[in-house]
Design a protein around this motif. Structure first.
Motif, PDB file in Angstrom:
ATOM      1  N   PHE A   1       0.841  -1.197   0.000  1.00 20.72           N
ATOM      2  CA  PHE A   1       0.000   0.000   0.000  1.00 20.72           C
ATOM      3  C   PHE A   1       0.880   1.253   0.000  1.00 20.72           C
ATOM      4  CE2 PHE A   1      -2.325  -3.420   1.995  1.00 20.72           C
ATOM      5  CZ  PHE A   1      -3.582  -3.353   1.388  1.00 20.72           C
ATOM      6  N   PRO A   2       0.520   2.283  -0.777  1.00 21.93           N
ATOM      7  CA  PRO A   2       1.365   3.482  -0.862  1.00 21.93           C
ATOM      8  C   PRO A   2       1.394   4.256   0.444  1.00 21.93           C
ATOM      9  CG  PRO A   2      -0.736   3.853  -1.963  1.00 21.93           C
ATOM     10  CD  PRO A   2      -0.691   2.397  -1.603  1.00 21.93           C
ATOM     11  N   GLY A   3       2.549   4.886   0.712  1.00 24.58           N
ATOM     12  CA  GLY A   3       2.705   5.616   1.963  1.00 24.58           C
ATOM     13  C   GLY A   3       2.856   7.113   1.801  1.00 24.58           C
ATOM     14  N   ILE A   4       2.762   7.603   0.554  1.00 26.78           N
ATOM     15  CA  ILE A   4       2.935   9.038   0.333  1.00 26.78           C
ATOM     16  C   ILE A   4       1.762   9.593  -0.457  1.00 26.78           C
ATOM     17  CG2 ILE A   4       5.455   8.965   0.377  1.00 26.78           C
ATOM     18  CD1 ILE A   4       5.414   9.036  -2.670  1.00 26.78           C
ATOM     19  N   GLU A   5       1.532  10.877  -0.284  1.00 29.38           N
ATOM     20  CA  GLU A   5       0.550  11.572  -1.112  1.00 29.38           C
ATOM     21  C   GLU A   5       1.121  11.704  -2.521  1.00 29.38           C
ATOM     22  OE1 GLU A   5      -2.476  12.465  -0.244  1.00 29.38           O
ATOM     23  OE2 GLU A   5      -2.219  11.763   1.826  1.00 29.38           O
ATOM     24  N   GLY A   6       0.248  11.651  -3.492  1.00 28.92           N
ATOM     25  CA  GLY A   6       0.711  11.803  -4.867  1.00 28.92           C
ATOM     26  C   GLY A   6       1.205  10.519  -5.489  1.00 28.92           C
ATOM     27  N   ALA A   7       0.969   9.366  -4.849  1.00 21.38           N
ATOM     28  CA  ALA A   7       1.334   8.088  -5.451  1.00 21.38           C
ATOM     29  C   ALA A   7       0.501   7.855  -6.713  1.00 21.38           C
ATOM     30  CB  ALA A   7       1.112   6.955  -4.452  1.00 21.38           C
ATOM     31  N   LYS A   8       1.036   7.048  -7.634  1.00 23.37           N
ATOM     32  CA  LYS A   8       0.323   6.800  -8.887  1.00 23.37           C
ATOM     33  C   LYS A   8      -1.081   6.265  -8.644  1.00 23.37           C
ATOM     34  CE  LYS A   8       4.356   6.013 -11.831  1.00 23.37           C
ATOM     35  NZ  LYS A   8       5.064   5.047 -12.717  1.00 23.37           N
ATOM     36  N   VAL A   9      -1.213   5.421  -7.651  1.00 25.42           N
ATOM     37  CA  VAL A   9      -2.520   4.887  -7.280  1.00 25.42           C
ATOM     38  C   VAL A   9      -2.764   5.246  -5.823  1.00 25.42           C
ATOM     39  CG1 VAL A   9      -3.982   2.843  -7.131  1.00 25.42           C
ATOM     40  CG2 VAL A   9      -2.225   2.980  -8.906  1.00 25.42           C
ATOM     41  N   ARG A  10      -3.847   5.917  -5.551  1.00 23.74           N
ATOM     42  CA  ARG A  10      -4.157   6.346  -4.198  1.00 23.74           C
ATOM     43  C   ARG A  10      -4.625   5.164  -3.357  1.00 23.74           C
ATOM     44  NH1 ARG A  10      -8.556   9.144  -4.196  1.00 23.74           N
ATOM     45  NH2 ARG A  10      -8.174  10.288  -2.244  1.00 23.74           N
ATOM     46  N   PHE A  11      -4.373   5.255  -2.053  1.00 22.98           N
ATOM     47  CA  PHE A  11      -4.794   4.204  -1.127  1.00 22.98           C
ATOM     48  C   PHE A  11      -6.301   3.971  -1.199  1.00 22.98           C
ATOM     49  CE2 PHE A  11      -6.478   3.229   3.161  1.00 22.98           C
ATOM     50  CZ  PHE A  11      -5.986   1.947   3.282  1.00 22.98           C
ATOM     51  N   GLU A  12      -7.069   5.043  -1.325  1.00 21.38           N
ATOM     52  CA  GLU A  12      -8.528   4.915  -1.382  1.00 21.38           C
ATOM     53  C   GLU A  12      -8.973   4.117  -2.604  1.00 21.38           C
ATOM     54  OE1 GLU A  12      -7.533   8.384   1.175  1.00 21.38           O
ATOM     55  OE2 GLU A  12      -6.838   7.628  -0.777  1.00 21.38           O
ATOM     56  N   GLU A  13      -8.266   4.251  -3.733  1.00 15.84           N
ATOM     57  CA  GLU A  13      -8.600   3.471  -4.932  1.00 15.84           C
ATOM     58  C   GLU A  13      -8.344   1.987  -4.692  1.00 15.84           C
ATOM     59  OE1 GLU A  13      -7.139   5.127  -8.736  1.00 15.84           O
ATOM     60  OE2 GLU A  13      -6.340   6.757  -7.507  1.00 15.84           O
ATOM     61  N   ILE A  14      -7.188   1.689  -4.078  1.00 16.79           N
ATOM     62  CA  ILE A  14      -6.859   0.286  -3.785  1.00 16.79           C
ATOM     63  C   ILE A  14      -7.895  -0.299  -2.832  1.00 16.79           C
ATOM     64  CG2 ILE A  14      -5.155  -1.224  -2.698  1.00 16.79           C
ATOM     65  CD1 ILE A  14      -3.002   0.758  -3.628  1.00 16.79           C
ATOM     66  N   ALA A  15      -8.267   0.479  -1.805  1.00 17.33           N
ATOM     67  CA  ALA A  15      -9.245  -0.003  -0.827  1.00 17.33           C
ATOM     68  C   ALA A  15     -10.580  -0.306  -1.492  1.00 17.33           C
ATOM     69  CB  ALA A  15      -9.428   1.034   0.278  1.00 17.33           C
ATOM     70  N   SER A  16     -10.995   0.519  -2.428  1.00 18.52           N
ATOM     71  CA  SER A  16     -12.265   0.293  -3.125  1.00 18.52           C
ATOM     72  C   SER A  16     -12.242  -1.023  -3.896  1.00 18.52           C
ATOM     73  CB  SER A  16     -12.540   1.458  -4.069  1.00 18.52           C
ATOM     74  OG  SER A  16     -13.726   1.249  -4.802  1.00 18.52           O
ATOM     75  N   VAL A  17     -11.136  -1.304  -4.578  1.00 21.94           N
ATOM     76  CA  VAL A  17     -11.005  -2.563  -5.316  1.00 21.94           C
ATOM     77  C   VAL A  17     -11.018  -3.754  -4.360  1.00 21.94           C
ATOM     78  CG1 VAL A  17      -9.444  -3.933  -6.754  1.00 21.94           C
ATOM     79  CG2 VAL A  17      -9.810  -1.505  -7.269  1.00 21.94           C
ATOM     80  N   ILE A  18     -10.290  -3.631  -3.254  1.00 18.69           N
ATOM     81  CA  ILE A  18     -10.245  -4.719  -2.267  1.00 18.69           C
ATOM     82  C   ILE A  18     -11.624  -4.989  -1.687  1.00 18.69           C
ATOM     83  CG2 ILE A  18      -9.415  -5.309   0.055  1.00 18.69           C
ATOM     84  CD1 ILE A  18      -6.739  -4.016  -0.697  1.00 18.69           C
ATOM     85  N   ASN A  19     -12.329  -3.944  -1.312  1.00 21.11           N
ATOM     86  CA  ASN A  19     -13.661  -4.131  -0.722  1.00 21.11           C
ATOM     87  C   ASN A  19     -14.600  -4.840  -1.689  1.00 21.11           C
ATOM     88  OD1 ASN A  19     -13.109  -2.938   1.783  1.00 21.11           O
ATOM     89  ND2 ASN A  19     -13.502  -0.880   0.998  1.00 21.11           N
ATOM     90  N   SER A  20     -14.556  -4.479  -2.958  1.00 20.17           N
ATOM     91  CA  SER A  20     -15.418  -5.129  -3.957  1.00 20.17           C
ATOM     92  C   SER A  20     -15.060  -6.600  -4.110  1.00 20.17           C
ATOM     93  CB  SER A  20     -15.295  -4.413  -5.305  1.00 20.17           C
ATOM     94  OG  SER A  20     -15.760  -3.088  -5.232  1.00 20.17           O
TER      95      SER A  20
END
Length: 460
Positions: A239-258
């Motif tokens: 999971f990314p640890g910085i702001e401005g990562a190519k893929v935001r943590f919230e996007e990854i979380a949405s995919v995981i939840n689905s």
């Protein structure tokens, strides 16, 4: 700033007082020290870690976070994460000892290293750490002999070909081999309770999580067919640890939840875990490092355009830390960190082609090159942000201790947010007047926060 005790390594700051402000005070104090000796140091914003946890709970409410100790084993980080209720993922005996020493129960520790030393397996057995990972027959046999009561988690390979840090070449069983390994575990009377994976760090495609969750579902079914009681799914890290990562943590979380809703729906009896390192600590740590030497290199045959310009000169700076120390993250992440100048240059000041090197006298200790910087001087400070991952406490990988000083800071607002989450409501008391100590040992007064010096060396 509310107050600072030089012997404490913990600073309580008021809102509006930034990490950069604290760095300026500390670098000024170090430069004026009577000994004349200066040493690199970190400032860690523990409030940033608290905010990351609140974000995690909001975005992945079904997932129980475990912190990957190898990413940053500084004691201040471990204590705050322990207060927040996290479990801990350990890679070796030193890390298991470290987290147990601060009071983490064995039930909240995962020994998640597919390449374990036998002595470390025996340590886990002796100290009640039962959750261990494996991805091959040899590892299974070692655990079966030295820790027969272990509960095993089968680590499966992923498609991490697009990740910055790829792990599947070394770790993870292929889907084709999983049934054989599960059957072997059954014959060895070893209990396999779940599946784990790790898509690698810096993966640009969050769908990799969805595919790995789908693969885990297949392995769950294999295990159930063979008589294993499968009830743990470990999503690993990346999971990314910085702001401005190519893929935001919230996007990854949405995919995981689905994907979880599809393959492991709520109420299915499966405990969902994740092992996060960078996510919590990368942006929380800022490094200040001193220029210890410099060398100006002039072009042998400058072009006509260069003769009257600054391009004919390259400046090589040596820092007190390099890739064999704090900047080993350059090797981990294959990145070139960009420094922030502690002294702001004037707009008229020219820039020169510059490179930064560590103190080792070899051609590999290059921290950064291709930079355009104003003229720096020996004794100047450079600041590097986002330095929390694989920079602090790396000695724990080899049983050593991190020597670089860490000054921890937390705003009063973050402190109160942490305290209110952990303590029962006390309506008769005014939080401004009475602040209960946390179990980590930190205690806030009206003006400052005091506590023990939290460095790994102090507990080894």
């Amino acid at each position: 700033m509310a107050g600072y005790l030089s012997e404490s390594d913990f600073v309580m700051v008021e809102e509006g007082f930034s990490t950069r402000d604290l760095l300026e005070e500390l670098t000024l104090g170090a430069s004026q020290a009577a000994t004349g000796e200066v040493a690199a140091f970190f400032v860690a914003d523990l409030g940033a870690i608290v905010r990351k946890q609140f974000c995690f709970l909001k975005c992945l409410p079904r997932v129980r976070p475990f912190y990957a100790v190898k990413c940053n084993s500084s004691l201040g980080v471990l204590k705050v994460l322990a207060e927040l209720g996290l479990g801990f993922s350990c890679a070796n005996k030193a890390e298991m000892e470290l987290v147990q020493r601060i009071g983490i129960p064995a039930s909240k520790i995962i020994y998640a290293n597919p390449c374990k030393q036998i002595a470390h397996i025996k340590y886990a057995a002796k100290h009640g750490i039962r959750l261990l990972s494996f991805d091959n027959e040899m590892e299974l046999a070692k655990v079966a002999k030295s820790h027969p009561g272990a509960r095993m988690v089968l680590c499966i390979a992923t498609d991490d070909s697009h990740s910055l840090s790829c792990l599947s070449m070394q770790f993870g069983a292929s889907l084709k081999s999983c049934r054989h390994l599960l059957a072997k575990a059954k014959r060895s009377h070893m209990e396999v309770v779940g599946v784990s994976f790790h898509i690698g760090s810096g993966c640009p495609d969050p769908q990799a999580y969805a595919q790995s969750i789908a693969d885990a579902r297949l392995v769950f079914e294999m295990g159930t067919e063979l008589g294993h009681r499968m009830h743990i799914l470990d999503l690993g890290g990346g999971f990314p640890g910085i702001e401005g990562a190519k893929v935001r943590f919230e996007e990854i979380a949405s995919v995981i939840n689905s994907a979880l809703d599809l393959y492991f729906p709520e109420g299915c009896g499966v405990d969902i875990l994740a092992e996060l390192g960078r996510y919590y600590v990368t942006s929380a740590f800022t490094l200040a490092v001193n220029v210890i030497a410099k060398k100006e290199v002039f072009s042998d045959q400058p072009s006509r355009e260069e003769e009257n310009s600054f391009a004919s000169k390259t400046i090589v700076y040596h820092l007190e830390e390099g890739v064999y120390g704090i900047f080993n993250s350059v090797l981990f992440d294959n990145t070139c960190p960009t420094p922030i100048l502690q002294k702001k240059p004037s707009t008229e000041q020219p820039s020169y082609s510059s490179s930064l090197w560590g103190p080792a006298l070899d051609g590999y200790d290059c921290v950064a090159e291709g930079l355009w910087l104003p003229q720096l001087h020996v004794g100047d400070w450079l600041v590097f942000e986002n330095m929390g991952a694989y920079t602090v406490g790396m000695g724990s990988l080899f049983g050593g201790a991190q020597a670089c000083r860490v000054t921890y800071a937390m705003s009063r607002v973050a402190w109160e947010a942490l305290r209110r989450q952990l303590l029962p409501p006390e309506p008769e008391e005014d939080a401004e007047d009475v602040c209960k100590p946390l179990s980590c040992g930190w205690e806030i007064t009206d003006t400052l926060c005091v506590g023990p010096v939290f460095t790994p060396a102090s507990i080894m």
